[in-house]
Scaffold this motif. Structure first.
Motif, short mmCIF file in Angstrom:
data_model
loop_
_atom_site.label_atom_id
_atom_site.label_comp_id
_atom_site.label_asym_id
_atom_site.label_seq_id
_atom_site.Cartn_x
_atom_site.Cartn_y
_atom_site.Cartn_z
N TRP A 80 -6.07 2.05 -6.01
CA TRP A 80 -6.17 3.24 -5.16
C TRP A 80 -4.82 3.64 -4.58
CZ3 TRP A 80 -4.52 2.97 -0.15
CH2 TRP A 80 -4.45 1.70 0.44
N GLY A 105 -2.81 6.41 -6.32
CA GLY A 105 -3.21 7.80 -6.11
C GLY A 105 -3.61 8.56 -7.35
N GLY A 106 -3.91 7.88 -8.42
CA GLY A 106 -4.33 8.57 -9.63
C GLY A 106 -3.20 9.13 -10.47
N ASP A 112 0.83 -1.19 0.00
CA ASP A 112 0.00 0.00 0.00
C ASP A 112 0.88 1.26 0.00
OD1 ASP A 112 -2.16 -1.69 0.16
OD2 ASP A 112 -2.51 -1.37 2.29
N ASN A 137 -7.17 1.62 4.32
CA ASN A 137 -7.18 1.48 2.86
C ASN A 137 -7.43 2.82 2.17
OD1 ASN A 137 -6.64 -1.25 2.91
ND2 ASN A 137 -8.77 -1.86 2.76
N GLN A 138 -6.62 3.81 2.55
CA GLN A 138 -6.80 5.12 1.93
C GLN A 138 -5.45 5.80 1.73
OE1 GLN A 138 -9.42 6.98 4.81
NE2 GLN A 138 -7.72 8.06 5.79
N HIS A 174 -7.89 8.85 -1.88
CA HIS A 174 -8.16 7.70 -2.73
C HIS A 174 -8.42 6.47 -1.86
CE1 HIS A 174 -6.80 9.30 -6.76
NE2 HIS A 174 -6.39 10.25 -5.93
N THR A 175 -9.54 5.81 -2.11
CA THR A 175 -9.92 4.61 -1.37
C THR A 175 -10.42 3.56 -2.36
OG1 THR A 175 -12.25 5.24 -1.07
CG2 THR A 175 -10.67 6.10 0.54
N PRO A 176 -10.62 2.35 -1.92
CA PRO A 176 -11.16 1.32 -2.83
C PRO A 176 -12.52 1.67 -3.41
CG PRO A 176 -10.20 0.27 -0.90
CD PRO A 176 -10.22 1.74 -0.63
N THR A 177 -13.24 2.56 -2.75
CA THR A 177 -14.58 2.91 -3.25
C THR A 177 -14.62 4.15 -4.12
OG1 THR A 177 -15.04 4.17 -1.21
CG2 THR A 177 -15.67 1.83 -1.24
N GLY A 178 -13.47 4.83 -4.28
CA GLY A 178 -13.48 6.00 -5.13
C GLY A 178 -12.55 7.10 -4.64
N VAL A 179 -12.75 8.31 -5.19
CA VAL A 179 -11.91 9.45 -4.89
C VAL A 179 -12.78 10.59 -4.38
CG1 VAL A 179 -10.22 11.10 -5.79
CG2 VAL A 179 -10.35 8.79 -6.75
#
Length: 296
Positions: free
Chosen positions: A130, A133-134, A53, A219-220, A288-293
């Motif tokens: 995630w 970080g994009g 991570d 997870n972020q 950023h997380t597994p569910t989105g930004v």
């Protein structure tokens, strides 16, 4: 500390910068602090890679051991050369040659930082999308390059500049603590004032920075403001300023004026890079997380 070699003892004529640089490179290659940093890098870089991570934290190892340890070694080499030769050949021309030779000796850790950069990037793998970080591939390369290769270039040059100017007892300790404080202050500002423009500017003015902070348990990944591309421009300007600052010590009046004017111009260019890094980077810090930004 290694003794001064015959080539760097009293002169029968003027030694060339190239010959002095070869001597100083050999001295650096034997310096225990540099050897410790190089060995630690070689051993720990393969261990810092893998699936994680903390994808971007892999850059810390080589940046710290090559950049900081080479800075300390070059500081000590610069001070030992100054002490040995100040009374023997104190002319500005001779001092300039010695300073340039020391700067060129810094190419050794710079060259070593390239395989460290390639190995760190190749061995590192994000555990999930995630964790990246994009950042796209170019931005990730810029972050790794800045934190490893530019540290391997800038650290030794800062050591030379500081060695030429800092003469008080314990100066190398003060230098090391000062650099670490500067870097950690930027990291703290990134976490505590993540959306403030003034915080982003001050962080982009540090000689080493991260662009993310991970919370593995949650997870972020926090992605802070700043453009990795333009930050590289600031780091390059810092390297040039370090060389100019080292040459400024003992320079004659005309040369001093030229160095100061050049340094002023380079400083302005560097501040432009800092400004562009903040203006053209993300407007806000992102989470950023597994569910989105989302905004952080």
């Amino acid at each position: 500390m290694s003794a001064m070699p015959a080539l760097a003892t009293p002169a029968q004529g003027s030694h060339t910068v190239r010959s002095l640089a070869i001597v100083e490179t050999k001295r650096l290659a034997r310096h225990p602090v540099f050897l410790l940093g190089a060995l630690a890098t070689a051993v720990l870089v393969p261990m810092s890679g893998g699936v994680s991570d903390d994808y971007y934290n892999a850059t810390i190892t080589a940046g710290f051991f090559l950049g900081l340890f080479s800075m300390i070694a070059m500081f000590r080499l610069t001070r030992s050369m100054d002490r040995a030769q100040a009374a023997l050949d104190p002319t500005p021309a001779a001092q300039r040659e010695r300073t340039l030779a020391l700067c060129l000796a810094g190419l050794l850790p710079a060259l070593l930082s390239i395989p460290a950069f390639l190995a760190t990037y190749a061995l590192s793998e994000a555990s999930a999308p995630w964790a990246l970080g994009g950042f796209d591939t170019g931005e990730r390369l810029a972050i790794f390059f800045g934190n490893i290769v530019m540290a391997g270039i800038g650290g030794p040059l800062l050591g030379v500049a500081a060695g030429r100017w800092l003469r008080f007892p314990g100066a190398v300790v003060a230098l090391t603590v000062g650099v670490l404080f500067w870097v950690l202050l930027g990291e703290g500002l990134g976490t505590g004032q993540h959306d403030a423009t003034w915080s982003a500017v001050l962080r982009m003015m540090t000689p080493w920075t991260q662009f993310t902070s991970v919370e593995s348990d949650l997870n972020q990944l926090e992605v802070w403001r700043g453009s990795p591309y333009f930050y590289l421009g600031w780091l390059a300007c810092l390297c040039v300023l370090a060389v100019l600052g080292a040459l400024l010590k003992g320079a004659e009046a005309d040369a001093r004026r030229t160095l100061l004017r050049t340094g002023f111009a380079v400083g302005l260019v560097g501040l432009d890079f800092v400004t562009l890094s903040v203006v053209l980077g993300p407007d806000v810090a992102l989470l950023h997380t597994p569910t989105g930004v989302a905004p952080y």
